[in-house]
Write an enzyme that holds these catalytic residues in place. Structure first.
Site, PDB file in Angstrom:
ATOM      1  CG  ASP A 202     -13.769  -2.293  -1.239  1.00  0.00           C
ATOM      2  OD1 ASP A 202     -14.628  -1.596  -0.916  1.00  0.00           O
ATOM      3  OD2 ASP A 202     -13.275  -2.245  -2.256  1.00  0.00           O
ATOM      4  CG  HIS A 203     -15.561   1.555   3.461  1.00  0.00           C
ATOM      5  ND1 HIS A 203     -14.668   2.088   2.573  1.00  0.00           N
ATOM      6  CD2 HIS A 203     -16.576   2.747   3.563  1.00  0.00           C
ATOM      7  CE1 HIS A 203     -14.899   3.336   2.305  1.00  0.00           C
ATOM      8  NE2 HIS A 203     -16.107   3.605   2.665  1.00  0.00           N
ATOM      9  CG  HIS A 265     -14.294   1.983  -2.499  1.00  0.00           C
ATOM     10  ND1 HIS A 265     -13.898   1.168  -1.584  1.00  0.00           N
ATOM     11  CD2 HIS A 265     -13.734   3.150  -1.895  1.00  0.00           C
ATOM     12  CE1 HIS A 265     -13.221   1.658  -0.387  1.00  0.00           C
ATOM     13  NE2 HIS A 265     -13.095   2.829  -0.628  1.00  0.00           N
TER      14      HIS A 265
HETATM   15  C1  BG6 Z   1     -11.861   5.676   1.254  1.00  0.00           C
HETATM   16  C2  BG6 Z   1     -10.911   6.411   0.541  1.00  0.00           C
HETATM   17  O1  BG6 Z   1     -11.514   4.341   1.082  1.00  0.00           O
HETATM   18  O2  BG6 Z   1     -13.152   6.141   0.757  1.00  0.00           O
HETATM   19  C3  BG6 Z   1     -11.297   8.080   0.577  1.00  0.00           C
HETATM   20  O3  BG6 Z   1      -9.507   6.461   1.002  1.00  0.00           O
HETATM   21  C4  BG6 Z   1     -12.675   8.145   0.520  1.00  0.00           C
HETATM   22  O4  BG6 Z   1     -10.666   8.979  -0.087  1.00  0.00           O
HETATM   23  C5  BG6 Z   1     -13.655   7.320   0.924  1.00  0.00           C
HETATM   24  O5  BG6 Z   1     -13.350   9.596   0.739  1.00  0.00           O
HETATM   25  C6  BG6 Z   1     -15.203   7.317   0.452  1.00  0.00           C
HETATM   26  O6  BG6 Z   1     -15.912   6.491   1.305  1.00  0.00           O
HETATM   27  P1  BG6 Z   1     -17.544   6.888   1.570  1.00  0.00           P
HETATM   28  O7  BG6 Z   1     -17.888   5.559   2.471  1.00  0.00           O
HETATM   29  O8  BG6 Z   1     -17.513   8.145   2.259  1.00  0.00           O
HETATM   30  O9  BG6 Z   1     -17.775   6.939   0.038  1.00  0.00           O
END
Ligand code: BG6
Length: 514
Positions: A202-203, A265
């Protein structure tokens, strides 16, 4: 990474710090889906930045696998273009050459046994060249239907373990489509790999500001005493995006905002915000605490969903001065699509610490601006003696953690306006990453790739946790897919979202301005 290049970089920039000091075992990283969007935008640039900081192990090999028929040279020049375009720093020619020189491309389809024979041979060749067994990391950055296929083919080829070296499986999101499919995927993966080998990404957990949430709570005596139902009035978590679906209709139509951002997230943010202090930051101690608090979020009954969750879709509008189409007009989206691009919910954490405190979550595409923040609003003081005309009015203290952009923390306090009268106005005490730390934060993927290579699963989601996350949103998924007739609220692109979302807030509260 060549040690001389790393030394030279560190000598040139004494402020380089952090990641490169951690020991990493010699590794071969195999990326399935190496020509895909994620590899292009995130993984290859992250690897470049790790190389630039001298954070990769001295013996590091990279294997890219995808269906496209490319020569080694074509793959390397694709990788070069991705890094040049998306790296957070301008690539240094020497470092880039060394990294590209370490890359190997294999083409084939993920269900073809021949691919796994090629992988096995390549890994053996690298081990022989190194004169020692390298750790193997298999990174699944493919469409989700291939996750179980690849895991089982790796097992059948005997690639799920590597004797004295470690083998790990990194799995991208989405991990499952709902609770049942997530359970099924866990069972399939865990029939081949041990849980200790599985690193579900989960980044958001790799973002510095998200980890700072734990620093804020557990490294300061100031906040924890008020972090409970006695002092906290309510919490808002916002993950607003100004972008649309960016040509990803094929994926997004089957996902929607709830699956795309809330299940992973946003609920991760909620769990870090509400969990009990872990006894240590060891992976399982931390994940035990997250699991406990996730299990305390009682999923609503399907018939109650309408009163605690709102979905909506963006219509045409203007974002950043540019006219953009509505969701149903996006290429690849059905004109009568019912997929939500906005979701807002009210959740309760039913435990001793949080009983009675509402947690409001909202996320959406094509909103006014990009903003990810957590706002903890405290209760008002019990008695205010300081009333004087001309006060803007004392407001409840708010602790605002901005995940992005303007990363930092601010605390609003009531302060006296200078002058003869006792007038109060809210002011902010601020901490901003940009001004407090000289070094630039690493991208989430840099941290996570490095942790996977080091075998540290703290910032990855465990099997039971992933099922608890799905369990929370499953009734909403069911309620929304069962309801095929009521109109989906629309909000203009570039706005703050649908009016209907205000109805979720108790006691006439309003969502914070974006
Ligand atoms: C991803 C989603 O996991 O997270 C995308 O699939 C989203 O739809 C993105 O835009 C948002 O990531 P960040 O790091 O730009 O907030």
């Amino acid at each position: 990474m060549n040690a001389a290049v790393a030394d030279q970089i560190t000598a040139e920039n004494p402020l380089v710090e952090g990641l490169e000091r951690l020991p990493v075992h010699p590794t071969t990283l195999v990326i399935f889906g190496a020509t895909g969007d994620l590899a292009h935008r995130k993984l290859l640039p992250a690897l470049y930045n790790l190389a630039h900081e001298g954070a990769l192990p001295e013996r590091f090999e990279l294997v890219g696998i995808a269906r496209r028929d490319l020569s080694q040279e074509e793959f390397r020049s694709m990788a070069r273009a991705s890094i040049e375009r998306f790296s957070r720093r301008r690539p240094d020619a020497d470092v880039l050459e060394v990294l590209l020189g370490d890359m190997r491309y294999l083409s084939g389809s993920f269900d073809d046994d021949g691919v796994y024979t090629d992988v096995e041979q390549t890994l053996r060749e690298f081990d022989e060249k190194a004169g020692r067994p390298l750790d193997h990391i298999f990174y699944l950055s493919t469409a989700p239907q291939f996750f179980p296929v690849i895991a089982s083919k790796l097992g059948a080829a005997g690639l799920n373990e590597a004797g004295d070296a470690e083998t790990r499986l990194v799995i991208e999101k989405p991990f499952g489509y709902d609770l049942v499919s997530a359970r099924q995927l866990n069972a399939e993966v865990l029939s081949v790999f041990d849980e200790s080998q599985c690193f579900r990404i989960d980044h958001y957990l790799g973002k510095e500001t998200v980890q700072n949430l734990m620093a804020l709570r557990f490294a300061n005596a100031l906040f924890e005493p008020v972090w409970n139902r006695n002092y906290v009035d309510h919490v808002e978590i916002t993950a607003a995006e100004d972008i649309g679906i960016e040509g990803r209709a094929g994926y997004y139509e089957g996902a929607g905002a709830l699956r795309d951002l809330v299940q992973n997230h946003m609920l991760q943010l909620l769990s870090l915000l509400t969990m009990e202090p872990p006894s240590s930051f060891e992976a399982n101690r931390l994940r035990d605490e997250k699991l406990k608090v996730l299990e305390a979020i009682v999923p609503p009954a399907v018939e109650d969903v309408a009163s605690m969750a709102v979905r909506a879709q963006y219509g045409p509008g203007v974002v950043g001065g540019v006219r953009v189409p509505g969701y149903r007009e996006e290429e690849g989206v059905a004109p009568d699509s019912r997929t939500e691009t906005y979701a807002a919910l009210r959740l309760h954490v039913s435990n001793w610490r949080w009983a009675g405190v509402p947690f409001y979550l909202r996320t959406g595409k094509r909103l006014e601006r990009k903003l990810t923040e957590i706002v903890v609003t405290l209760k008002p003081v019990p008695h205010l003696a300081l009333q004087s005309s001309g006060s803007v009015g004392p407001q409840s203290n708010q602790i605002v953690l901005t995940v992005q952009p303007d990363e930092g923390v601010s605390v609003s306090i009531g302060a006296k306006i200078p002058g003869a009268r006792m007038r109060i106005r809210p002011v902010n005490m601020e901490f901003r990453y940009g001004t407090s730390f000289v070094s630039e934060s690493p991208e989430a993927y840099e941290r996570l790739i490095l942790d996977a290579m080091r075998g540290d699963a703290t910032l990855f989601t465990r099997n039971d946790e992933i099922e608890a996350l799905w369990g929370i949103i499953d009734p909403m998924l069911t309620a929304w897919s069962d309801d095929t007739t009521s109109p989906i609220p629309q909000y203009p692109a570039g706005s703050a979202g649908p009016e209907e979302a205000n109805a979720l807030l108790l006691d006439c509260r309003r969502w914070r301005r974006l």
